[in-house]
Design an enzyme around this catalytic site. Structure first.
Site, PDB file in Angstrom:
ATOM      1  CE1 TYR A 115      24.907  52.085 -54.817  1.00 22.94           C
ATOM      2  CE2 TYR A 115      22.813  51.138 -54.135  1.00 22.94           C
ATOM      3  CZ  TYR A 115      23.659  51.584 -55.135  1.00 22.94           C
ATOM      4  OH  TYR A 115      23.255  51.534 -56.430  1.00 22.94           O
ATOM      5  CE1 TYR A 154      18.770  50.337 -54.491  1.00 29.69           C
ATOM      6  CE2 TYR A 154      20.625  49.385 -55.681  1.00 29.69           C
ATOM      7  CZ  TYR A 154      19.762  50.440 -55.453  1.00 29.69           C
ATOM      8  OH  TYR A 154      19.898  51.591 -56.177  1.00 29.69           O
ATOM      9  NE  ARG A 164      16.092  50.736 -59.684  1.00 26.55           N
ATOM     10  CZ  ARG A 164      17.101  51.273 -60.368  1.00 26.55           C
ATOM     11  NH1 ARG A 164      18.003  51.981 -59.759  1.00 26.55           N
ATOM     12  NH2 ARG A 164      17.209  51.112 -61.669  1.00 26.55           N
ATOM     13  CG  HIS A 167      21.658  49.793 -60.747  1.00 29.45           C
ATOM     14  ND1 HIS A 167      20.673  49.269 -59.936  1.00 29.45           N
ATOM     15  CD2 HIS A 167      22.127  50.879 -60.089  1.00 29.45           C
ATOM     16  CE1 HIS A 167      20.548  50.019 -58.850  1.00 29.45           C
ATOM     17  NE2 HIS A 167      21.421  51.004 -58.916  1.00 29.45           N
ATOM     18  CG  HIS A 169      24.391  54.519 -59.758  1.00 31.28           C
ATOM     19  ND1 HIS A 169      23.203  55.184 -59.963  1.00 31.28           N
ATOM     20  CD2 HIS A 169      24.125  53.588 -58.817  1.00 31.28           C
ATOM     21  CE1 HIS A 169      22.269  54.688 -59.156  1.00 31.28           C
ATOM     22  NE2 HIS A 169      22.798  53.712 -58.446  1.00 31.28           N
TER      23      HIS A 169
END
Ligand SMILES: [Fe+2]
Lengths: 249, 183
Positions: A115, A154, A164, A167, A169
């Site tokens: 991110y 990640y 995780r 995905h 969000h």
């Protein structure tokens, strides 16, 4: 500040509410997701009847959306690394009606799973051409469409060797305060689901599957991008003609 | 009929997608005020990765929304919605105007603001309501507050007067835990 006595007399007023849907959602207290421990209320929630403030909500106009806000691959000077994808679908309510002209916001990691955020510093490179945020309004039929790259999985520190699943969000406003929803979209057949507490926190397997997008060959564009389709269902009105099924509650 | 999509946490990187939008009313709006507060976890530690959203009526108790049976009414320079992520000290602030009384099914509700809280570590949002300290009579008749019998619990929904508006802290868990609603 003074007592608000000059407001117009508020005559009694009843408005139709929204159907409650607790069973669809994960609990606030879920020990396998360790951060919930100090972040869940311990007292039972109190019932809030749906009145005017709850059945209304912010209306967002096109003036707040930029032309390229829906295309996460065109927000910098060059194109980001990774598999280009189209993510599209409809926003509906649980009564089956489209939710038109409502704000949809997304954010995600880059193709490597990183991110663009000050607290994300795992050893995976940032992509100078990827910020990872988008927004759009649904059209008159409740449709939305984003162009982006497929995010990577990640690591995080919740449990041993925790990762995780990939995905995106999603944040949805619907048309009322009551319909507000923040969630995550997943990709089909991810081997990381089984060890993911956010996935497992959803009590019902069928409800978990509602977070998984479907590969959409029909919308896949030749020589350009794979498509994934994902419909999002917000809470619907309390009184629908088809209310026989009660297992959402 | 389709089933509702489950909620998931905003996670730690919420700031990327949920941009601050702290002005429910234009800066300089008549009667403009700040609502400031801190969000605390169950250990009393400030939560630096939460986001607060507010939604409310305009100063006349009206909404710019088709679901208001009295008719949607635009209030210039007023949006009714604000959003602010907490900072490193768990603090948020939103700028707005005081809402008017809003009709309820059996009479007026006291002026109030609906508040959503999202955070890393919360698998879904929690919802609370902010009421104003000077509205004692209206609060005594408010249907939501009247249903809360414990004085200390009810007081968690009360903002405190501050120099430039009000202060409204949110305690997610533990002593002084804020009352949260099943909305
Ligand atoms: Fe994430």
């Amino acid at each position: 500040m003074t007592e608000n006595t000059d407001a117009p007399a508020a005559a009694p007023l009843t408005v139709p509410g929204f159907r409650r849907d607790h069973a669809a959602h994960p609990p606030l207290d879920y020990p396998p997701y360790r951060s919930t421990a100090l972040r869940h209320p311990t007292r039972p929630l109190k019932l809030l009847p749906h009145m005017l403030t709850e059945v209304t909500g912010p209306v967002f106009g096109h003036d707040r959306i930029g032309d390229l806000d829906h295309d996460l691959t065109r927000q910098r000077s060059g194109e980001p690394q990774g598999q280009r994808i189209i993510v599209h679908g409809r926003v509906l309510d649980a009564g089956g009606r489209p939710v038109p002209h409502s704000l949809v916001e997304v954010w995600q990691a880059n193709a490597g799973g990183r991110y663009r955020h000050v607290i994300d510093n795992w050893p995976c490179p940032l992509d100078p051409n990827f910020d990872g945020a988008g927004r759009t309004l649904t059209d008159a039929d409740g449709r939305y469409r984003f162009v982006t790259v497929r995010p990577g999985a990640y690591p995080w520190r919740n449990h041993d060797n925790a990762w995780r699943p990939a995905h995106i969000h999603f944040s949805l406003f619907g048309t009322s305060f009551t319909q507000r929803l923040v969630t995550q979209m997943y990709f089909p057949d991810d081997p990381l689901f089984g060890q993911d507490p956010m996935w497992n926190a959803i009590p019902d397997e069928a409800a978990r599957q509602r977070l998984v997008a479907r590969y959409d060959h029909g919308a896949t564009e030749p020589q350009w991008a794979l498509a994934f389709a994902w419909d999002i269902v917000l809470r619907g009105p309390e009184t629908t003609p088809f209310e026989q099924e009660a297992d959402d509650d | 009929m389709p089933r509702t999509t489950p909620s998931q946490t905003v996670g730690p990187f919420l700031h990327i997608g949920l941009a601050d939008d702290p002005y429910a009313a234009d800066e300089g709006a008549p009667g403009g005020l700040w609502i400031r507060g801190t969000v605390y976890d169950g250990a009393g530690a400030p939560m630096p990765d939460a986001i607060v959203e507010t939604w409310q009526a305009d100063p006349d108790g009206r909404f710019d929304h088709p679901a208001d049976p009295r008719g949607a009414r635009t209030s210039p320079g007023f949006r009714g919605f604000a959003r602010c992520a907490t900072d490193a000290d768990g603090a948020y602030s939103v700028f707005t105007r005081k809402p008017g009384a809003v009709p309820g099914p059996a009479g007026p509700q006291a002026p109030h603001i609906d508040v959503s809280l999202f955070a890393r570590g919360m698998l879904r949002r929690v919802v609370t309501r902010l009421y104003f300290p000077e509205d004692a009579a209206a609060r005594a008749a408010d249907p939501v507050l009247s249903a809360i019998t414990d004085d200390r619990e009810r007081d968690t929904l009360l903002a405190r007067a501050a120099d430039d508006g009000y202060r409204f802290d949110i305690r997610v868990q533990g002593p002084g835990e804020t009352v949260f609603f099943d909305v």
